[in-house]
Design a protein around this motif. Structure first.
Motif, PDB file in Angstrom:
ATOM      1  N   THR B 163       0.806  -1.221   0.000  1.00 51.54           N
ATOM      2  CA  THR B 163       0.000   0.000   0.000  1.00 51.54           C
ATOM      3  C   THR B 163       0.846   1.282   0.000  1.00 51.54           C
ATOM      4  O   THR B 163       0.384   2.311  -0.449  1.00 51.54           O
ATOM      5  CB  THR B 163      -0.933   0.045   1.218  1.00 51.54           C
ATOM      6  OG1 THR B 163      -0.156  -0.208   2.387  1.00 51.54           O
ATOM      7  CG2 THR B 163      -2.050  -0.980   1.098  1.00 51.54           C
ATOM      8  N   ARG B 164       2.084   1.218   0.498  1.00 49.81           N
ATOM      9  CA  ARG B 164       2.850   2.444   0.665  1.00 49.81           C
ATOM     10  C   ARG B 164       3.985   2.647  -0.316  1.00 49.81           C
ATOM     11  O   ARG B 164       4.566   3.722  -0.376  1.00 49.81           O
ATOM     12  CB  ARG B 164       3.433   2.519   2.101  1.00 49.81           C
ATOM     13  CG  ARG B 164       2.407   2.553   3.192  1.00 49.81           C
ATOM     14  CD  ARG B 164       1.611   3.844   3.143  1.00 49.81           C
ATOM     15  NE  ARG B 164       0.263   3.641   3.634  1.00 49.81           N
ATOM     16  CZ  ARG B 164      -0.067   3.685   4.919  1.00 49.81           C
ATOM     17  NH1 ARG B 164       0.829   3.934   5.824  1.00 49.81           N
ATOM     18  NH2 ARG B 164      -1.319   3.479   5.287  1.00 49.81           N
ATOM     19  N   LYS B 166       5.807   2.442  -4.277  1.00 46.12           N
ATOM     20  CA  LYS B 166       5.398   2.565  -5.666  1.00 46.12           C
ATOM     21  C   LYS B 166       5.269   1.191  -6.315  1.00 46.12           C
ATOM     22  O   LYS B 166       4.295   0.887  -7.006  1.00 46.12           O
ATOM     23  CB  LYS B 166       6.455   3.403  -6.402  1.00 46.12           C
ATOM     24  CG  LYS B 166       5.965   3.980  -7.703  1.00 46.12           C
ATOM     25  CD  LYS B 166       7.038   4.877  -8.300  1.00 46.12           C
ATOM     26  CE  LYS B 166       6.806   5.018  -9.793  1.00 46.12           C
ATOM     27  NZ  LYS B 166       8.002   5.510 -10.489  1.00 46.12           N
ATOM     28  N   GLN B 169       2.318  -0.697  -5.027  1.00 49.10           N
ATOM     29  CA  GLN B 169       1.081  -0.185  -5.632  1.00 49.10           C
ATOM     30  C   GLN B 169       0.862  -0.798  -7.010  1.00 49.10           C
ATOM     31  O   GLN B 169      -0.263  -1.114  -7.387  1.00 49.10           O
ATOM     32  CB  GLN B 169       1.155   1.334  -5.747  1.00 49.10           C
ATOM     33  CG  GLN B 169       1.153   2.036  -4.396  1.00 49.10           C
ATOM     34  CD  GLN B 169      -0.232   2.503  -4.021  1.00 49.10           C
ATOM     35  OE1 GLN B 169      -0.752   3.411  -4.617  1.00 49.10           O
ATOM     36  NE2 GLN B 169      -0.807   1.866  -3.021  1.00 49.10           N
ATOM     37  N   TYR B 172      -0.420  -4.226  -6.445  1.00 45.95           N
ATOM     38  CA  TYR B 172      -1.793  -4.133  -5.957  1.00 45.95           C
ATOM     39  C   TYR B 172      -2.750  -3.801  -7.106  1.00 45.95           C
ATOM     40  O   TYR B 172      -3.804  -4.418  -7.278  1.00 45.95           O
ATOM     41  CB  TYR B 172      -1.849  -3.065  -4.866  1.00 45.95           C
ATOM     42  CG  TYR B 172      -3.078  -3.099  -4.003  1.00 45.95           C
ATOM     43  CD1 TYR B 172      -3.583  -4.300  -3.527  1.00 45.95           C
ATOM     44  CD2 TYR B 172      -3.732  -1.920  -3.661  1.00 45.95           C
ATOM     45  CE1 TYR B 172      -4.708  -4.332  -2.736  1.00 45.95           C
ATOM     46  CE2 TYR B 172      -4.864  -1.942  -2.861  1.00 45.95           C
ATOM     47  CZ  TYR B 172      -5.350  -3.151  -2.408  1.00 45.95           C
ATOM     48  OH  TYR B 172      -6.465  -3.186  -1.636  1.00 45.95           O
ATOM     49  N   ALA B 173      -2.316  -2.841  -7.927  1.00 47.96           N
ATOM     50  CA  ALA B 173      -3.144  -2.430  -9.061  1.00 47.96           C
ATOM     51  C   ALA B 173      -3.365  -3.586 -10.019  1.00 47.96           C
ATOM     52  O   ALA B 173      -4.482  -3.819 -10.489  1.00 47.96           O
ATOM     53  CB  ALA B 173      -2.486  -1.260  -9.792  1.00 47.96           C
TER      54      ALA B 173
END
Lengths: 350, 294
Positions: B163-164, B166, B169, B172-173
């Protein structure tokens, strides 16, 4: 993919990709030769001739115990028939109905344990044999109802879990009535005093029965419904096919034969332990043989059982090595030859 | 009679064990979230981590942090090898084939383990094993406490990474929408390999911790896999927080159930829970709807 992939270790990928391509190219000339051969063979053999051929094969197999007393050959053939029956049962549920069961060993084990119980109670061996199938069918109904609620991979996982639960159950000793116990990790003995030749015929008849069942299934409305569900469940439903009902029917049919074979093999081997008759390796074996030969075909699973048992007897008598081979085959076959050996014989797959 | 203290004590133990289950499950959940693949070899990757740490500590007297680090390293290596030899090639294959492939890999790896190591079940007994800590009315073994806390730290680290940072993310995306991620410039092919390797590192890390509280052998991979599946599916596939919830729930059910169920049938609790979850609600408690449809 449209995006260049320069992830680390990409050399491995490239090597793998070019290997695949090269292997495929190498097979090309073979394909065309094979196609011509298959067409020629098909044209020459009429349906009646084919049926005659199969009857002849079965008759020859029936005569084996009359000709030879060699225990080794009889034993190998009995085990081959057993594997073929199991693989064919798996084929019915996975190849035709498209339900990937990892737990059909449960019915094999239940058949084996019902044989122990009934033999100890003094029941006739022939009845015991059938009882194995009846017990398997009776248990397969609730087990099937539970597992077909789950779909896709979840079905596979539920059946795996259920089979493991049976194995764990039989690791403990349970009292049956007031005199007998069943289960326990130390195993049980069964004595019925049939000759090996007699067992040979029992197993061969089971194999013939399961093949006829599959053959009939392939040509019947029932089998067509199974295949419809396998191909597209939603579409099948929209055609008015009762998906749940037919899935359950497939489950129950495919549970019957492992039950009978489990019961027969328990009586033949004379000694069983939960670790062997409920072993996940038996489920694995069924899958590999059926996939190797070709799922959804009548002859494939038998071919697979034959090829694998021959390989085992030749190279891998040590059980870890055998299972290693099975695991390896599952990966390689599904990556490169998901249709099995028989798909090599099909015309124009390119 | 079973009194309330015994039950509440079991709940406390269950929560701690559950944190470890969750740490085991997190890697699997991550792999599924990004690659949409059921990696059935995962249990064996955990066992590999256990063996590596176990042999380092018993044969060479290596300290735990070093053994842990090596186990993570071996986990990463195992993930890379698996991904580039098998997983990458089956991503487009039908689910049916994927089950066979990864289940075959499970059987293959288990039997390689069985050739390498004898089937004795092993657990690591450290000098800390006999120590215990008192919390009001409860007493908890120190090792269990440390392992439980370790599990939470592992999950927290993974969660923060996702979550924190790059890169996290991007991972996660991709798990939420692969197509859209591709459009905004995420190299999803690469993200997949990273997610798989990261999940394998989690397996190695969890393996290095389980050896204090659970026995393992060459064929434990399947047992660990079942535990992981229950924790992950109960919590919700692809959700890290869900996995923590699922793991703790499983730990509590198993520990409390042990009081009531006859000894031989305790494994039934786990299997039973798995069956109920799969048959009733494959989305799990916190799972994303639609994700379960593989």
């Amino acid at each position: 993919m449209t995006v260049a992939d320069d992830g680390f270790l990409s050399t491995f990928e490239r090597t793998g990709r070019s290997l695949r391509a090269r292997a495929s190219d190498a097979l090309d000339p073979l394909r065309s030769v094979r196609n011509r051969a298959v067409v020629a063979l098909d044209e020459r053999l009429s349906a009646r001739a084919k049926a005659g051929l199969w009857v002849a094969v079965v008759l020859v197999l029936f005569a084996v115990p009359l000709v030879t007393e060699n225990e080794f050959y009889i034993d190998v053939l009995i085990r081959m028939f057993q594997l073929a029956v199991l693989a064919q049962s798996f084929n019915i549920i996975a190849g035709y109905a498209g339900l990937f069961s990892l737990g059909h060993v449960a019915f094999y084990g239940l058949g084996a344990y019902s044989a122990v119980l009934l033999t100890n109670a003094g029941v006739d061996p022939v009845l015991t044999l059938l009882a194995g199938g009846v017990v398997a069918v009776a248990v397969s109904v609730p087990v099937g109802v539970i597992s077909i609620t789950a779909t896709g991979i979840y079905f596979a996982l539920v059946t795996l879990a259920l089979a493991e639960m049976f194995r764990i159950f039989f690791l403990e000793q349970w009292e049956v009535g007031s005199l007998m116990t069943i289960g326990g990790s130390s195993g049980e003995f069964i004595r019925i005093g049939w000759s090996d030749g007699l067992f040979y015929w029992v197993f061969l008849m089971l194999l013939v029965a399961v093949v006829l069942t599959t053959y009939h299934l392939k040509r019947s409305m029932l089998g067509l419904n199974f295949e419809m569900i396998r191909e597209d469940e939603t579409l099948a439903q929209s055609f008015g096919i009762d998906v749940r009902k037919y899935k359950l029917v497939a489950f129950v049919i495919s549970a019957f034969f492992p039950g009978v074979v489990g019961s027969a093999f328990a009586m033949y081997s004379g000694f069983i332990i939960p670790g062997s008759v409920f072993s996940v390796n038996i489920s694995v074996g069924m899958q590999v043989q059926a996939i190797l030969g070709g799922l959804g075909t009548v002859f494939g699973p038998i071919l697979g059982a034959f090829v694998l048992l021959t390989l085992e007897e030749t190279f891998a008598t040590f059980s870890n090595v055998k299972n290693l081979l099975y695991g390896f085959l599952m990966i390689v076959l599904m990556l490169y030859l998901p249709g099995g050996l028989l798909s090599l014989l099909k015309r124009s797959d390119r | 009679m079973v009194d309330a203290l015994i039950v509440s004590q079991a709940v406390v133990n269950g929560i701690l064990l559950g944190c470890l289950f969750a740490a085991m499950g997190a890697g699997f959940s991550l792999m599924f979230g990004v690659l949409r693949v059921f990696n059935l070899v995962y249990g064996d990757q955990v066992v590999l981590g256990s063996y590596v740490a176990y042999w380092l500590m018993t044969l060479y007297g290596v300290s735990f942090p070093v053994a842990f680090a090596v186990a993570v390293g071996v986990g990463i290596a195992s993930g890379a090898v698996l991904y580039y030899t098998i997983i990458k090639w089956m991503l487009q294959a039908p689910v049916f084939n994927q089950i066979v492939i990864t289940f075959g890999a499970l059987i293959l790896v288990e039997n390689v383990f069985a050739l390498l190591w004898d089937p004795t079940p092993r657990t690591f007994t450290s000098p800390l094993s006999l120590e215990s800590v008192a919390f009001g009315p409860f007493t908890v073994s120190l090792v269990r406490l440390l392992v439980g806390v370790g599990g939470v730290i592992l999950i927290a680290a993974l969660y923060l990474f996702l979550t924190r940072t790059k890169y996290g993310q991007a991972v996660y995306a991709t798990s939420i929408n692969e197509q859209a991620s591709l459009v905004v410039g995420i190299r999803t092919e690469r993200v997949k390999s990273v997610a798989f390797v990261l999940g394998s590192a989690m397996a190695g890390a969890a393996g290095a911790m389980t050896l204090f509280v659970m026995s393992f052998g060459p064929f434990s991979g399947l047992d660990f896999l079942i535990t992981v599946l229950v924790a992950v599916i109960l919590g919700g596939m692809g959700s890290i927080v869900g996995t923590l919830v699922g793991g703790i729930l499983l730990g509590v059910v198993v520990n409390v159930g042990n009081i009531f169920v006859p000894g031989a049938l305790t494994p039934w609790l786990e299997f039973g829970l798995l069956i109920v979850v799969l048959a009733v609600r494959p989305t799990g408690i916190m799972g994303i709807r639609g994700l379960e449809e593989v």
